[in-house]
Design an enzyme around this catalytic site. Sequence first.
Site, PDB file in Angstrom:
ATOM      1  N   ASP A 125     -16.232  -7.937  90.222  1.00 16.92           N
ATOM      2  CA  ASP A 125     -15.923  -8.447  88.881  1.00 16.92           C
ATOM      3  C   ASP A 125     -16.887  -7.896  87.842  1.00 16.92           C
ATOM      4  OD1 ASP A 125     -17.929 -10.045  90.189  1.00 16.92           O
ATOM      5  OD2 ASP A 125     -17.766 -11.493  88.560  1.00 16.92           O
ATOM      6  N   GLU A 189     -19.382 -12.816  90.798  1.00 15.44           N
ATOM      7  CA  GLU A 189     -20.842 -12.863  90.629  1.00 15.44           C
ATOM      8  C   GLU A 189     -21.217 -13.170  89.186  1.00 15.44           C
ATOM      9  OE1 GLU A 189     -24.973 -11.419  90.033  1.00 15.44           O
ATOM     10  OE2 GLU A 189     -23.170 -10.750  89.001  1.00 15.44           O
TER      11      GLU A 189
END
Length: 486
Positions: A125, A189
Amino acid sequence: MNDLMWILWGALIACGALLLFMLLRTALLRPPKETENSQTPPLPDLDESILAAHLSEAVAIPTVSLVSPDDDGRHFLEFHAWLERTYPALHAAAEKTVINKFSLIYRIKGSDETLKPLCFLSHQDVVPATPEGWEAPPFGGEIKDGYIYGRGSMDMKSQLVATVEAVEYILKHGGTPKRGIYLCFGHDEEVSSEHGAPYIAAYLKERGVSFEYLIDEGGIMADGNILGVPHTIALIGTCEKGYADIKLTSKRDGGHASSPKRPTCLGLLAKAILSIEKHPMKTTFNQPTKELFRDFAPYMRFIFRFFMANRDILSPLLRAVFTLIPMTNSLVRTTFAPTMATGADRRNVLPAESTANINVRILTGDNSAGVLKHIQKTVGKNISAEITNVTEPCPVSPTDTPQYRALTKALKEVWSDLIAAPYMFIAASDARFYYGLTPNVYRFTPFKYALSDQARIHALNERCEVKALVPAVAFFIRCIENSCMD
Ligand SMILES: [Zn+2]
């Protein structure tokens, strides 16, 4: 001579002797002799333009972190499909597991199952970006002037692509590794890893997996002249600071703002915040910082080396100097940042209660209980302090081990003039969830970026230099070759 003169002469001679002793220590502080054979095998033959094209394609898939797991995750699925298309050898050899819809584990079995596998972490991400202010669209993957532009080109699709390229290369050229390899790619994250990394780690723990060592993002490769080291330097994160939010609450009688009774609720709170800023926690050189000094000091220019060789004597002075710059200050102490405050919801109302949030980054060696005690003592009994959110600092990964040496050996094989040292990573990474799987958790991003480019992470015009790709992939290949192949 009278007594005073004798004392002055004595002091002068003592100072001279001390200075001589300090100079001698500086002169004796030399780099260790290279014991290993400096003959290194040639680096793998990698095609820079193919690597750049792959990173560009990866960046063009906008895998912005999902705020809720029910959000549309089609870009993550698109990213998985891209991985499958682009890395056929990996997908033929690896067992792939999907965790919580979007996180990925690839397992390449080793031929010798008694050996612990290596593990490379990355997150898929990225943080959001809108096109305003960008020199190239944030999700265009445009390559211009020797850079791949776009969100994730530094943090951290570059590292993800580099690890996958390395494994693909090994599988195509080297065959089956004797030690297994895991690639673990979380998907959230950037939004506290609520559904990714902790679930990957738990899944592996349940299956009794443990790793030889693990590499995640973090650390810095830079020109060492900023630290007086005339080499390329690599800082390897062996731990990371802890994190806490502390809520301060002030309570007084509320009422109309036309006749305030002193002290007011907000007045007390403001005083408390000021007091916290005036009374920081004590400074210390903790284990990773001492190890950083130990490993860099012998390579430093004379004046820096003088301070490092005599850091036991000059420690108070050195720590005081460190506190002058925010970056180095955060290396020597737990830091407090007031980030939010509340009062009344009307302009003419005295609040009966006001609150503030102090964001705390806990130094490795301190803990949240000690921090809370310090804050409560500082703000006094009129203000209550409570922890609302906490992650204690991570353990420190060892450096006097074959695993750490394997990592630094791979580094030196790719960048021959490089000097590596451990340090305390001051941000947070997914690595913190993996301590149950190995004590050898290292944070290192093998891309040498200009210091000015570091400011592009999470900001405008994030970009990865094309020429940084080959060494990064070569580094991961070397890690695998040195640890996993015959
Ligand atoms: Zn990151």
